[in-house]
Design a protein around this motif. Structure first.
Motif, PDB file in Angstrom:
ATOM      1  N   GLN A  54       0.825  -1.332  -0.121  1.00  0.00           N
ATOM      2  CA  GLN A  54      -0.020   0.190   0.149  1.00  0.00           C
ATOM      3  C   GLN A  54       1.122   1.476   0.011  1.00  0.00           C
ATOM      4  OE1 GLN A  54      -0.285  -2.421   2.211  1.00  0.00           O
ATOM      5  NE2 GLN A  54      -0.628  -1.875   4.325  1.00  0.00           N
ATOM      6  N   ALA A  55       2.216   1.118   0.242  1.00  0.00           N
ATOM      7  CA  ALA A  55       3.047   2.138   0.244  1.00  0.00           C
ATOM      8  C   ALA A  55       2.968   2.888  -1.208  1.00  0.00           C
ATOM      9  CB  ALA A  55       4.272   1.991   0.753  1.00  0.00           C
ATOM     10  N   LEU A  56       2.677   2.146  -2.004  1.00  0.00           N
ATOM     11  CA  LEU A  56       2.911   2.315  -3.436  1.00  0.00           C
ATOM     12  C   LEU A  56       1.807   3.213  -4.191  1.00  0.00           C
ATOM     13  CD1 LEU A  56       4.063  -1.211  -4.973  1.00  0.00           C
ATOM     14  CD2 LEU A  56       5.550   0.931  -4.569  1.00  0.00           C
ATOM     15  N   LYS A  57       0.518   3.484  -3.393  1.00  0.00           N
ATOM     16  CA  LYS A  57      -0.578   4.021  -3.881  1.00  0.00           C
ATOM     17  C   LYS A  57      -0.414   5.421  -4.004  1.00  0.00           C
ATOM     18  CE  LYS A  57      -2.366   5.005   0.809  1.00  0.00           C
ATOM     19  NZ  LYS A  57      -2.099   6.498   0.949  1.00  0.00           N
ATOM     20  N   ASP A  58       0.803   6.206  -3.598  1.00  0.00           N
ATOM     21  CA  ASP A  58       0.939   7.631  -4.017  1.00  0.00           C
ATOM     22  C   ASP A  58       2.102   7.891  -5.028  1.00  0.00           C
ATOM     23  OD1 ASP A  58      -1.352   8.644  -2.210  1.00  0.00           O
ATOM     24  OD2 ASP A  58       0.213   8.240  -0.572  1.00  0.00           O
ATOM     25  N   THR A  59       2.757   6.818  -5.352  1.00  0.00           N
ATOM     26  CA  THR A  59       3.829   6.740  -6.402  1.00  0.00           C
ATOM     27  C   THR A  59       3.304   6.975  -7.732  1.00  0.00           C
ATOM     28  OG1 THR A  59       3.600   4.446  -6.462  1.00  0.00           O
ATOM     29  CG2 THR A  59       5.193   5.251  -4.860  1.00  0.00           C
ATOM     30  N   VAL A  60       4.314   7.411  -8.650  1.00  0.00           N
ATOM     31  CA  VAL A  60       4.088   7.770  -9.979  1.00  0.00           C
ATOM     32  C   VAL A  60       5.001   7.116 -11.055  1.00  0.00           C
ATOM     33  CG1 VAL A  60       4.003   9.421 -11.858  1.00  0.00           C
ATOM     34  CG2 VAL A  60       2.969  10.069  -9.547  1.00  0.00           C
ATOM     35  N   PHE A  61       4.627   6.058 -11.711  1.00  0.00           N
ATOM     36  CA  PHE A  61       5.500   5.435 -12.663  1.00  0.00           C
ATOM     37  C   PHE A  61       5.219   5.868 -14.177  1.00  0.00           C
ATOM     38  CE2 PHE A  61       6.927   1.126 -10.573  1.00  0.00           C
ATOM     39  CZ  PHE A  61       7.243   1.645  -9.349  1.00  0.00           C
ATOM     40  N   THR A  81       1.332  -5.328 -14.393  1.00  0.00           N
ATOM     41  CA  THR A  81       2.175  -5.880 -13.243  1.00  0.00           C
ATOM     42  C   THR A  81       2.077  -4.369 -11.953  1.00  0.00           C
ATOM     43  OG1 THR A  81       3.409  -7.186 -14.603  1.00  0.00           O
ATOM     44  CG2 THR A  81       4.187  -6.334 -12.040  1.00  0.00           C
ATOM     45  N   ALA A  82       2.584  -3.423 -12.496  1.00  0.00           N
ATOM     46  CA  ALA A  82       2.492  -1.976 -11.697  1.00  0.00           C
ATOM     47  C   ALA A  82       1.244  -1.916 -10.955  1.00  0.00           C
ATOM     48  CB  ALA A  82       2.930  -0.998 -12.289  1.00  0.00           C
ATOM     49  N   ILE A  83       0.110  -1.753 -11.749  1.00  0.00           N
ATOM     50  CA  ILE A  83      -1.151  -1.537 -11.212  1.00  0.00           C
ATOM     51  C   ILE A  83      -1.784  -2.933 -10.393  1.00  0.00           C
ATOM     52  CG2 ILE A  83      -3.676  -1.238 -11.975  1.00  0.00           C
ATOM     53  CD1 ILE A  83      -2.540   0.085 -14.457  1.00  0.00           C
ATOM     54  N   THR A  84      -1.480  -4.137 -10.809  1.00  0.00           N
ATOM     55  CA  THR A  84      -1.934  -5.050  -9.876  1.00  0.00           C
ATOM     56  C   THR A  84      -1.114  -4.939  -8.476  1.00  0.00           C
ATOM     57  OG1 THR A  84      -2.046  -6.558 -11.908  1.00  0.00           O
ATOM     58  CG2 THR A  84      -1.725  -7.669  -9.667  1.00  0.00           C
ATOM     59  N   LYS A  85       0.197  -4.636  -8.635  1.00  0.00           N
ATOM     60  CA  LYS A  85       0.841  -4.399  -7.358  1.00  0.00           C
ATOM     61  C   LYS A  85       0.333  -3.187  -6.562  1.00  0.00           C
ATOM     62  CE  LYS A  85       3.096  -8.305  -7.944  1.00  0.00           C
ATOM     63  NZ  LYS A  85       2.940  -9.354  -6.907  1.00  0.00           N
ATOM     64  N   GLY A  86      -0.260  -2.266  -7.007  1.00  0.00           N
ATOM     65  CA  GLY A  86      -0.874  -1.213  -6.373  1.00  0.00           C
ATOM     66  C   GLY A  86      -0.247   0.111  -6.545  1.00  0.00           C
ATOM     67  N   VAL A  87       0.679   0.293  -7.536  1.00  0.00           N
ATOM     68  CA  VAL A  87       1.146   1.500  -8.104  1.00  0.00           C
ATOM     69  C   VAL A  87       0.197   2.664  -8.346  1.00  0.00           C
ATOM     70  CG1 VAL A  87       2.495   2.894  -9.561  1.00  0.00           C
ATOM     71  CG2 VAL A  87       3.319   0.668  -8.733  1.00  0.00           C
ATOM     72  N   GLY A  88      -0.091   3.709  -7.602  1.00  0.00           N
ATOM     73  CA  GLY A  88      -0.976   4.617  -7.678  1.00  0.00           C
ATOM     74  C   GLY A  88      -1.329   5.221  -9.160  1.00  0.00           C
ATOM     75  N   THR A  89      -0.180   5.555 -10.006  1.00  0.00           N
ATOM     76  CA  THR A  89      -0.563   6.472 -11.153  1.00  0.00           C
ATOM     77  C   THR A  89       0.460   5.646 -12.154  1.00  0.00           C
ATOM     78  OG1 THR A  89      -1.249   8.278  -9.961  1.00  0.00           O
ATOM     79  CG2 THR A  89      -0.451   8.323 -12.244  1.00  0.00           C
ATOM     80  N   VAL A  90       0.263   5.511 -13.338  1.00  0.00           N
ATOM     81  CA  VAL A  90       1.086   4.947 -14.226  1.00  0.00           C
ATOM     82  C   VAL A  90       0.771   5.426 -15.586  1.00  0.00           C
ATOM     83  CG1 VAL A  90       1.907   2.687 -15.610  1.00  0.00           C
ATOM     84  CG2 VAL A  90       1.116   2.621 -13.080  1.00  0.00           C
ATOM     85  N   TYR A  91       1.796   6.453 -15.901  1.00  0.00           N
ATOM     86  CA  TYR A  91       1.645   6.964 -17.367  1.00  0.00           C
ATOM     87  C   TYR A  91       2.349   6.335 -18.180  1.00  0.00           C
ATOM     88  CZ  TYR A  91       0.535  11.462 -15.151  1.00  0.00           C
ATOM     89  OH  TYR A  91      -0.201  12.532 -14.400  1.00  0.00           O
ATOM     90  N   VAL A  92       1.719   5.957 -19.448  1.00  0.00           N
ATOM     91  CA  VAL A  92       2.545   5.135 -20.538  1.00  0.00           C
ATOM     92  C   VAL A  92       2.595   6.053 -21.683  1.00  0.00           C
ATOM     93  CG1 VAL A  92       1.443   3.046 -19.803  1.00  0.00           C
ATOM     94  CG2 VAL A  92      -0.020   4.451 -21.272  1.00  0.00           C
ATOM     95  N   VAL A  93       3.761   5.827 -22.243  1.00  0.00           N
ATOM     96  CA  VAL A  93       4.132   6.721 -23.421  1.00  0.00           C
ATOM     97  C   VAL A  93       4.510   5.883 -24.759  1.00  0.00           C
ATOM     98  CG1 VAL A  93       5.830   8.551 -24.109  1.00  0.00           C
ATOM     99  CG2 VAL A  93       5.269   8.304 -21.788  1.00  0.00           C
TER     100      VAL A  93
END
Length: 370
Positions: free
Chosen positions: A191-198, A213-225
């Motif tokens: 849950q420490a990942l919920k405020d992270t930006v990837f 994977t990032a979203i499944t593991k709880g990363v809060g924001t994932v930008y894709v380029v």
């Protein structure tokens, strides 16, 4: 006895030819009758002529099939077993393999190269079979297992290297409390990942796997380029926030989203200099760049730039044999999302067409039926 195989003859030139059926050469070999073989984005480096190599070898490092025969030292598999292979052989006995680093096995041979004929063929010889093959798990579409040869575990690895780094920071309060690095590692909470930006650079199949994977593991924001609208739409469908090259002001968007710091982590999947330059520009101070793209040139930034950012850099291929069980579990959780990955399933005889449409971005994932 002969078989059909996809043979590399140079840039933009693959042909389906008759080749001798391989045989058991070493005690640790297995011979696999291929049923499905994948076409991977990394093969485009060779196909486009960017990766300099000799010609004449059989292509392909993604395949699923049935064991035909085994060498006398192979006890884990027997004829008739359904198996999936990782992209390069894993001896299980060298210093690296003994430590779970099969991606750098001292005796490794890469399928589909001059080192070792690949699996885009009716049969393939698999050295070090007990470390290189995995049993086909029950209740899973075998077409999806083609992704477990390389792209899903590779995307998983790219994301997890970043997640593990960001999730176990060297916090001042932890130092003040007298905790050790080992204690901090042990107290990592997803849950420490919920405020992270990837930021994931590249939305081909591997990039999408990293996003999932990032979203499944709880990363809060994932930008894709990416520069391709269809790929960005696919990334958005699995939870990423699309940013298009040439349209969006990507640095400005990322900086505004992070109060000017930059992304906590950048997962670079493209494998070229512009992508790496974007990664160093977008990542925050004390962040991480997890690069799983297949690079073949010098870095586009200096050691001083990396020093000034205190950035952690992780490059290279994934230890798929080690990660296989946990990556497979992540795939299972997202099987509905990845089911649409395979856009074209065509006969092996039409492999040149498969390469052509894949190279032109007219196909998402090509699988050859053997």
């Amino acid at each position: 006895m002969s078989m059909k195989a996809v043979v590399f003859h140079g840039a933009f030139d693959v042909k389906v030819e008759e080749r001798p059926k391989p045989t058991i050469k070493d005690d640790t070999d297995a011979l696999v009758k291929v049923e499905l073989a994948g076409l991977c984005g990394s093969e485009l480096h060779m196909y486009r002529g960017h990766q300099k190599t000799k010609t004449g070898h059989i292509m392909g490092h993604e395949f699923v099939g049935v064991v035909d025969s085994v060498g006398p030292k192979v006890t884990k598999y027997k004829p008739g077993d359904r198996v999936v292979s990782v992209f390069a052989t894993v001896c299980q006995t060298c210093w690296f393999c003994q430590r779970g680093l099969g991606n750098r096995c001292a005796n490794s041979l890469a399928f589909g190269t001059q080192q070792l004929d690949g699996g885009q063929a009716e049969y393939v010889r698999v050295p070090f079979a007990e470390g290189t093959l995995q049993h086909v798990p029950p209740n899973l579409d075998e077409r999806l297992l083609v992704m477990m040869c390389d792209i899903f575990p590779t995307g998983y690895y790219g994301a997890m290297r970043a997640i593990e780094f960001i999730g176990k920071p060297l916090l001042p309060q932890a130092i003040q409390n007298g905790s050790t690095l080992e204690k901090r590692a042990a107290t990592f909470e997803p849950q420490a990942l919920k405020d992270t930006v990837f930021v994931v650079l590249g939305c081909g199949p591997v990039g999408i796997c990293a996003v999932i994977t990032a979203i499944t593991k709880g990363v809060g924001t994932v930008y894709v380029v990416d520069a391709v609208d269809e790929r960005l739409a696919e990334a958005e469908a699995v939870g990423g926030i699309p940013l298009k090259l040439g349209r969006d002001d990507i640095p400005d968007i990322v900086m505004k989203a992070t109060d000017g710091r930059g992304a906590d982590a950048v997962v670079e999947v493209v494998g070229n200099k512009p992508a790496l330059k974007s990664a160093i520009d977008l990542v925050r101070v004390c962040g991480i760049i997890s690069s799983i793209g297949f690079h073949q040139s010098e870095l586009p930034f200096t050691a001083f730039e990396a020093y000034q950012k205190n950035v952690t850099l992780n490059f290279g291929r994934a230890p798929i044999s080690t990660l296989f069980p946990e990556a497979l579990e992540c795939l299972r959780k997202n099987k509905d999302k990845v089911a649409a990955f395979i856009s074209h399933e065509i006969p092996l005889a039409q492999a040149p067409h498969g390469y052509d449409i894949f190279e032109k971005y007219q196909a998402r994932k090509v699988v050859f039926k053997v």
